[in-house]
Design a protein around this motif. Structure first.
Motif, PDB file in Angstrom:
ATOM      1  N   THR A  45       0.836  -1.211   0.000  1.00 39.53           N
ATOM      2  CA  THR A  45       0.000   0.000   0.000  1.00 39.53           C
ATOM      3  C   THR A  45       0.864   1.251   0.000  1.00 39.53           C
ATOM      4  O   THR A  45       0.618   2.199  -0.764  1.00 39.53           O
ATOM      5  N   ASP A  48       2.392   1.677  -3.404  1.00 43.65           N
ATOM      6  CA  ASP A  48       1.399   2.142  -4.375  1.00 43.65           C
ATOM      7  C   ASP A  48       1.115   3.629  -4.226  1.00 43.65           C
ATOM      8  O   ASP A  48       0.849   4.328  -5.218  1.00 43.65           O
ATOM      9  N   LYS A  49       1.166   4.122  -2.993  1.00 40.04           N
ATOM     10  CA  LYS A  49       0.905   5.540  -2.725  1.00 40.04           C
ATOM     11  C   LYS A  49       2.145   6.417  -2.916  1.00 40.04           C
ATOM     12  O   LYS A  49       2.082   7.641  -2.755  1.00 40.04           O
TER      13      LYS A  49
END
Length: 253
Positions: A45, A48-49
């Motif tokens: 996560t 991805d950010k």
């Protein structure tokens, strides 16, 4: 109440701050004691950010500069005056002890700037260190800037744990200590929270912010020097206040 997902993100940052090099999924999971699936989901996560990247192929993850960019933007929105940093450095040099600026954080006081003593035996502190607002000189110098109603509303949220024989364990005890501090001209802690630690603090209001300025060190070296330390703080705060007034005064036409 601890939110586990948020705590894990902060733990990742602290892990990389200590490690100072990339880490693989397995290394993160093993070091932090997380299930591989949890580490995989969190690292994925963050990647991805844009908060993690891989400096080398299959060489592990590392925090990206996006963290610094966000934090710098936040800090720039409400910075401490440059004179405040000089103030802390000057007092640390004059007293030889760890000196810090504290800010309120709920029922705690939080260090937002620290200059540590150079002495081998010293108060080890860092930015982000938290103290009970009622059981420390740092915190009580902040409480003194609250109205009575604001203080009593906060007291209702405090558990008043006894950390030592000198810890104030009720709202009445804290209020009595605030009155004694007003009479003597400074706030002090004699191992109220941390064993064998002396703290001497003054309010440091900057614009509408309620801050405190504290000098802290070991009992054996600092207890007999409390009045001397307080006098150094008082002189420094007066100089700082004068500088702020001059900087904020409207220019003559």
């Amino acid at each position: 109440m601890l939110v586990k997902q948020a705590a894990n993100v902060l733990e990742i940052l602290e892990y990389f701050a200590k490690r100072r090099r990339p880490a693989t999924l397995s290394e993160v999971a093993d070091e932090l004691g997380w299930p591989r699936s949890s580490a995989f989901n969190l690292l994925g996560t963050l990647a991805d950010k844009g908060f993690l990247y891989e400096p080398r192929t299959r060489g592990g993850y590392y925090p990206s500069p996006r963290w610094l960019s966000l934090v710098q933007t936040i800090a720039d929105a409400e910075p401490l005056p440059e004179a405040a940093y000089s103030l802390v450095a000057e007092i640390a040099e004059e007293t030889g002890e760890t000196t810090a600026i504290g800010a309120p954080a709920g029922t705690s006081a939080l260090f937002i700037h620290v200059v540590e003593s150079n002495s081998p035996i010293r108060y080890f502190a860092q930015v982000g260190h938290k103290l009970p607002i009622h059981a420390s000189s740092t915190g009580r110098a902040i409480l003194a800037q609250y109205s009575r109603d604001e203080r009593y509303a906060l007291y209702r949220k405090i558990s008043f744990q006894q950390y030592s024989e000198t810890t104030p364990t009720s709202m009445e005890a804290v209020e009595a200590e605030l009155r004694r501090s007003a009479e003597r001209g400074w706030h002090q802690s004699l191992a109220d929270f941390s064993p064998d630690l002396v703290g001497v603090a003054l309010p440091l209001p900057i614009q509408s912010r309620r801050l405190s300025l504290v000098v802290a060190g070991p009992m054996f070296r600092c207890r007999d020097r409390i009045p001397e330390t307080a006098a150094a703080l008082q002189r420094a705060v007066r100089r700082f206040s004068d500088l702020l007034e001059l900087s904020e005064a409207p220019a003559a036409e």
